[in-house]
Design an enzyme around this catalytic site. Structure first.
Site, short mmCIF file in Angstrom:
data_model
loop_
_atom_site.label_atom_id
_atom_site.label_comp_id
_atom_site.label_asym_id
_atom_site.label_seq_id
_atom_site.Cartn_x
_atom_site.Cartn_y
_atom_site.Cartn_z
CB THR A 71 26.88 48.64 20.82
OG1 THR A 71 26.46 48.47 22.17
CG2 THR A 71 28.33 48.20 20.65
CE LYS A 75 23.42 51.76 21.04
NZ LYS A 75 22.29 51.06 21.66
CG ASN A 96 20.15 50.99 16.84
OD1 ASN A 96 19.45 51.51 15.97
ND2 ASN A 96 19.89 49.80 17.34
N GLY A 136 20.22 55.92 33.65
CA GLY A 136 21.07 56.20 32.50
C GLY A 136 20.38 57.15 31.55
CB ALA A 137 20.58 60.31 30.59
CB ALA A 140 20.35 52.57 24.58
N GLY A 248 18.57 41.88 28.67
CA GLY A 248 18.81 42.71 27.49
C GLY A 248 18.81 41.93 26.19
#
Length: 268
Positions: A71, A75, A96, A136-137, A140, A248
């Site tokens: 996590t 990653k 992952n 976010g980039a 995940a 999530g």
């Protein structure tokens, strides 16, 4: 570990990250191992980014450790440490799950994207022909973006604090699919979008919100990758505004059986 008997013969599946206290995977996957009669236990391991390389060597030397989930924030860094990569992990540039293969080597796999999509589908949340705003980039986000387009999403707008990183991700997606399906943009939701917080903002109550909740309107869906807390401050505010929300935890539940299958294939 309640309900899990750990013996001298037990094989270990780690879960590395920093922080790790929020991890839900062990509590979800251990009952699966137990139900299959597999003498395997998943345990969380706090691994700071600065120590990843030396701890990786220690994990590899621990022969009853048959792999580990990964996590934040490891990653993408794990890509260069794996001995080999599954094609999906190589494609998205993030890992992952690392599995110890029969020859002792560490091979990287990627289930984030499939797990996220399965979680949405389990809750009957529309993906097909829908525009997506991805905030976010990181690792995940990359995996999820590929899986969402494959599941029929119409387009993805990537918003990130570093514009160059958002543009790079959009370029990778467009190049892979051979058409213009992704672009970099601002975190301003549009009517009917599936909005995804793919950042770590929300793990702590003091975190800033990744977007302005005042921009959310009914008809949108707000999804998180954060599983603990299951209802983040952002989800709570969205829910109060009548927005469809998606925790999530569903991403975790969507992939743990895939991970368990993959581990038990060699080590049960």
């Amino acid at each position: 570990m309640v309900g899990v008997e750990v013996k001298g013969t037990t094989r270990l599946l780690g879960l590395i990250g920093d922080p790790i206290a929020q991890a839900k995977t062990p509590s979800v996957i251990n009952p699966i191992f137990a139900s299959r009669g597999a003498d395997i236990a998943c345990v969380p391991l706090q691994v700071p980014a600065a120590d990843l390389q030396k701890i990786w060597a220690g994990l590899k030397a621990t022969s009853n450790l048959i792999g580990f989930g990964i996590t934040l924030p490891h990653k993408q860094m794990a890509i260069d440490l794996c001995d080999s990569l599954d094609p999906v992990a190589a494609r998205v540039g993030a890992v992952n799950l690392v599995r110890r293969e029969r020859d002792g080597s560490f091979r990287g796999y990627q289930f984030d994207g499939r797990g996220f999509v399965r979680g949405l589908q389990a809750k009957r949340i529309t993906i097909k022909n829908r525009d997506v705003l991805m905030i976010g980039a990181g690792g995940a986000a990359v995996a999820m973006a590929f899986a969402l387009i494959e599941a029929g999403a119409k387009s993805i707008t990537v918003s990130n604090r570093t514009l160059e990183k958002a543009e790079a991700l959009a370029s990778v997606i467009n190049g892979d699919f051979g058409r213009l399906v992704a672009k970099a943009g601002s975190p301003r939701p549009q009517t009917g979008q599936l909005i995804i917080n793919a950042t770590s903002l929300g793990l702590n109550e003091t975190d800033a919100l990744p977007l302005d909740p005042g921009l959310l309107h009914p008809g949108m869906t707000l999804a998180e990758v954060i599983a603990q807390p299951e209802i983040t401050p952002l989800l709570s505010q969205a829910q109060a505004r009548g927005i469809e929300i998606h925790s999530g935890i569903h991403m975790i539940k969507g992939q743990v059986d895939l991970i368990a299958d993959h581990i038990c294939e060699l080590w049960s």
